[in-house]
Design a protein around this motif. Structure first.
Motif, PDB file in Angstrom:
ATOM      1  N   VAL A 201       0.857  -1.182   0.000  1.00  0.00           N
ATOM      2  CA  VAL A 201       0.000   0.000   0.000  1.00  0.00           C
ATOM      3  C   VAL A 201       0.895   1.235   0.000  1.00  0.00           C
ATOM      4  O   VAL A 201       2.061   1.173   0.378  1.00  0.00           O
ATOM      5  N   ARG A 202       0.351   2.351  -0.441  1.00  0.00           N
ATOM      6  CA  ARG A 202       1.127   3.585  -0.487  1.00  0.00           C
ATOM      7  C   ARG A 202       1.556   3.989   0.920  1.00  0.00           C
ATOM      8  O   ARG A 202       0.866   3.702   1.906  1.00  0.00           O
ATOM      9  N   PHE A 203       2.679   4.662   0.987  1.00  0.00           N
ATOM     10  CA  PHE A 203       3.224   5.001   2.293  1.00  0.00           C
ATOM     11  C   PHE A 203       2.275   5.899   3.081  1.00  0.00           C
ATOM     12  O   PHE A 203       2.159   5.779   4.305  1.00  0.00           O
ATOM     13  N   ILE A 204       1.560   6.774   2.386  1.00  0.00           N
ATOM     14  CA  ILE A 204       0.622   7.643   3.100  1.00  0.00           C
ATOM     15  C   ILE A 204      -0.500   6.827   3.728  1.00  0.00           C
ATOM     16  O   ILE A 204      -1.015   7.168   4.813  1.00  0.00           O
ATOM     17  N   GLU A 205      -0.852   5.703   3.098  1.00  0.00           N
ATOM     18  CA  GLU A 205      -1.867   4.813   3.668  1.00  0.00           C
ATOM     19  C   GLU A 205      -1.321   4.057   4.874  1.00  0.00           C
ATOM     20  O   GLU A 205      -2.076   3.743   5.806  1.00  0.00           O
ATOM     21  N   VAL A 206      -0.036   3.766   4.849  1.00  0.00           N
ATOM     22  CA  VAL A 206       0.611   3.172   6.018  1.00  0.00           C
ATOM     23  C   VAL A 206       0.486   4.124   7.196  1.00  0.00           C
ATOM     24  O   VAL A 206       0.115   3.730   8.312  1.00  0.00           O
ATOM     25  N   CYS A 207       0.796   5.395   6.945  1.00  0.00           N
ATOM     26  CA  CYS A 207       0.741   6.408   8.001  1.00  0.00           C
ATOM     27  C   CYS A 207      -0.685   6.581   8.522  1.00  0.00           C
ATOM     28  O   CYS A 207      -0.908   6.691   9.738  1.00  0.00           O
ATOM     29  N   ASP A 208      -1.650   6.611   7.605  1.00  0.00           N
ATOM     30  CA  ASP A 208      -3.050   6.780   8.013  1.00  0.00           C
ATOM     31  C   ASP A 208      -3.512   5.598   8.863  1.00  0.00           C
ATOM     32  O   ASP A 208      -4.219   5.781   9.874  1.00  0.00           O
ATOM     33  N   TYR A 209      -3.128   4.376   8.459  1.00  0.00           N
ATOM     34  CA  TYR A 209      -3.523   3.187   9.207  1.00  0.00           C
ATOM     35  C   TYR A 209      -2.977   3.242  10.635  1.00  0.00           C
ATOM     36  O   TYR A 209      -3.695   2.959  11.603  1.00  0.00           O
ATOM     37  N   LEU A 210      -1.703   3.603  10.759  1.00  0.00           N
ATOM     38  CA  LEU A 210      -1.092   3.658  12.086  1.00  0.00           C
ATOM     39  C   LEU A 210      -1.717   4.755  12.938  1.00  0.00           C
ATOM     40  O   LEU A 210      -1.931   4.572  14.144  1.00  0.00           O
ATOM     41  N   ALA A 211      -2.019   5.897  12.336  1.00  0.00           N
ATOM     42  CA  ALA A 211      -2.616   7.014  13.088  1.00  0.00           C
ATOM     43  C   ALA A 211      -3.968   6.624  13.662  1.00  0.00           C
ATOM     44  O   ALA A 211      -4.322   7.016  14.783  1.00  0.00           O
ATOM     45  N   ILE A 212      -4.723   5.804  12.916  1.00  0.00           N
ATOM     46  CA  ILE A 212      -6.059   5.406  13.358  1.00  0.00           C
ATOM     47  C   ILE A 212      -6.009   4.221  14.317  1.00  0.00           C
ATOM     48  O   ILE A 212      -6.687   4.220  15.361  1.00  0.00           O
TER      49      ILE A 212
ATOM     50  N   SER B  74      -0.031   5.431  19.056  1.00  0.00           N
ATOM     51  CA  SER B  74       1.200   5.593  19.836  1.00  0.00           C
ATOM     52  C   SER B  74       2.454   5.344  19.003  1.00  0.00           C
ATOM     53  O   SER B  74       3.569   5.649  19.449  1.00  0.00           O
ATOM     54  N   VAL B  75       2.287   4.804  17.815  1.00  0.00           N
ATOM     55  CA  VAL B  75       3.435   4.512  16.945  1.00  0.00           C
ATOM     56  C   VAL B  75       3.842   5.781  16.207  1.00  0.00           C
ATOM     57  O   VAL B  75       3.060   6.346  15.438  1.00  0.00           O
ATOM     58  N   ASP B  76       5.053   6.226  16.450  1.00  0.00           N
ATOM     59  CA  ASP B  76       5.578   7.437  15.809  1.00  0.00           C
ATOM     60  C   ASP B  76       6.434   7.026  14.613  1.00  0.00           C
ATOM     61  O   ASP B  76       7.604   6.683  14.752  1.00  0.00           O
ATOM     62  N   ILE B  77       5.840   7.072  13.429  1.00  0.00           N
ATOM     63  CA  ILE B  77       6.546   6.587  12.248  1.00  0.00           C
ATOM     64  C   ILE B  77       7.728   7.478  11.888  1.00  0.00           C
ATOM     65  O   ILE B  77       8.680   7.025  11.243  1.00  0.00           O
ATOM     66  N   THR B  78       7.714   8.737  12.301  1.00  0.00           N
ATOM     67  CA  THR B  78       8.854   9.617  12.014  1.00  0.00           C
ATOM     68  C   THR B  78      10.094   9.179  12.778  1.00  0.00           C
ATOM     69  O   THR B  78      11.218   9.479  12.363  1.00  0.00           O
ATOM     70  N   GLN B  79       9.913   8.474  13.879  1.00  0.00           N
ATOM     71  CA  GLN B  79      11.024   7.933  14.649  1.00  0.00           C
ATOM     72  C   GLN B  79      11.448   6.562  14.126  1.00  0.00           C
ATOM     73  O   GLN B  79      12.629   6.204  14.153  1.00  0.00           O
ATOM     74  N   ILE B  80      10.486   5.800  13.651  1.00  0.00           N
ATOM     75  CA  ILE B  80      10.744   4.411  13.264  1.00  0.00           C
ATOM     76  C   ILE B  80      11.309   4.302  11.848  1.00  0.00           C
ATOM     77  O   ILE B  80      12.251   3.537  11.605  1.00  0.00           O
ATOM     78  N   PHE B  81      10.754   5.055  10.907  1.00  0.00           N
ATOM     79  CA  PHE B  81      11.100   4.842   9.503  1.00  0.00           C
ATOM     80  C   PHE B  81      12.583   5.054   9.200  1.00  0.00           C
ATOM     81  O   PHE B  81      13.160   4.267   8.423  1.00  0.00           O
ATOM     82  N   PRO B  82      13.236   6.074   9.756  1.00  0.00           N
ATOM     83  CA  PRO B  82      14.678   6.226   9.473  1.00  0.00           C
ATOM     84  C   PRO B  82      15.491   4.989   9.867  1.00  0.00           C
ATOM     85  O   PRO B  82      16.459   4.637   9.192  1.00  0.00           O
ATOM     86  N   ARG B  83      15.101   4.316  10.940  1.00  0.00           N
ATOM     87  CA  ARG B  83      15.814   3.109  11.344  1.00  0.00           C
ATOM     88  C   ARG B  83      15.578   1.981  10.343  1.00  0.00           C
ATOM     89  O   ARG B  83      16.502   1.215  10.020  1.00  0.00           O
ATOM     90  N   LEU B  84      14.362   1.879   9.822  1.00  0.00           N
ATOM     91  CA  LEU B  84      14.075   0.844   8.822  1.00  0.00           C
ATOM     92  C   LEU B  84      14.955   1.037   7.591  1.00  0.00           C
ATOM     93  O   LEU B  84      15.467   0.069   7.023  1.00  0.00           O
TER      94      LEU B  84
END
Length: 257
Positions: A218-229, A233-243
């Protein structure tokens, strides 16, 4: 004719089919049954060698004698049906999962699944190298259209056991404390290949959630939307750089679909 002979021989592994025996009558040095037994033993030996090659950690955990008993039972119940032993070896995972192992060996079933995934991973093509410069040049209008991809053949795993530690202490060259705490917990992993090196990296639950959505294409923006909903508590701005830094994101593309 050759294909018919091959199929007749494979059928004779699991049944008392006399058809293949008739093809051996011309070999007078041995009886037809003795000749067939030699053929059977050759296939059984190859089948056992294949299983040992794909599942070496299972073999070490169970010790050779017990592994041979399980493998021999499997070969007897589900002999190879073609000269390609890959489908035969794949079904061993399901067989050992249902096999009556001692309670202390219950984790071997998950190790078998992992070893099969490792085998498949080694047959995959190399992953492309992530072009960070090209990623940085994507304009704002197109950033919502990015699809990220895991390394080729990568597998996300969940387990009650520390499979990375189990694999590590059962390698032939391991020199250290071999005990592993197998008390049931929850572990998350990504199995991937870095060049010719297979990596079983432990993930946090948050990292696993992000990678799971990415794996769903799925598009990355949809990943972000799914996590936000669903996981605010998951902060993708902290996690994604490590990935990215760990190599768990191997490529990307931009599409309107």
């Amino acid at each position: 004719m050759l294909q018919q002979l091959q199929q007749s021989f494979l059928n004779s592994l699991s049944t008392d089919d006399p058809e293949f025996l008739s093809h051996l009558q011309a070999l007078n040095a041995l009886s037809a049954q003795q000749t067939l037994d030699i053929y059977h033993q050759g296939v059984i030996s190859k089948a056992l060698k294949t299983l040992k090659g794909i599942y070496p950690v299972c073999q070490k955990i169970l010790v050779i004698e017990q592994f041979n008993i399980i493998a021999s039972d499997y070969i007897r119940c589900s002999p190879p049906q073609t000269s390609d032993f890959v489908p035969f070896a794949a079904a061993f995972v399901e067989f050992i999962t249902k096999y009556c192992l001692a309670v202390d060996y219950s984790y071997v079933k998950e190790v078998a699944r992992l070893e099969w995934e490792v085998y498949l991973l080694l047959r995959e093509s190399d992953s492309p190298e992530l072009d960070l410069e090209a990623l940085a040049q994507i304009d704002t209008d197109n950033q919502g259209k990015i699809f990220f991809h895991l390394p080729t053949g990568a597998v996300l795993l969940q387990s009650e056991y520390p499979l990375d530690e189990v694999m590590k202490v059962n390698q032939p060259d391991f020199d250290g404390e071999s005990s592993v705490d197998l008390n049931s917990k929850e572990f998350y992993f990504i199995l991937w290949r870095d060049g010719w090196r297979t990596c079983l990296d432990r993930l946090t639950q948050e990292e696993w959630l992000v990678l799971q959505r990415i794996q769903m294409k799925v598009r990355f923006i949809e990943v972000c939307d799914y996590l936000a909903i669903n996981h605010p508590s998951v902060d993708i701005t902290q996690i994604f750089p490590r990935l990215l830094a760990q190599g768990w994101i191997a490529s990307f593309d931009v599409t309107n679909s």
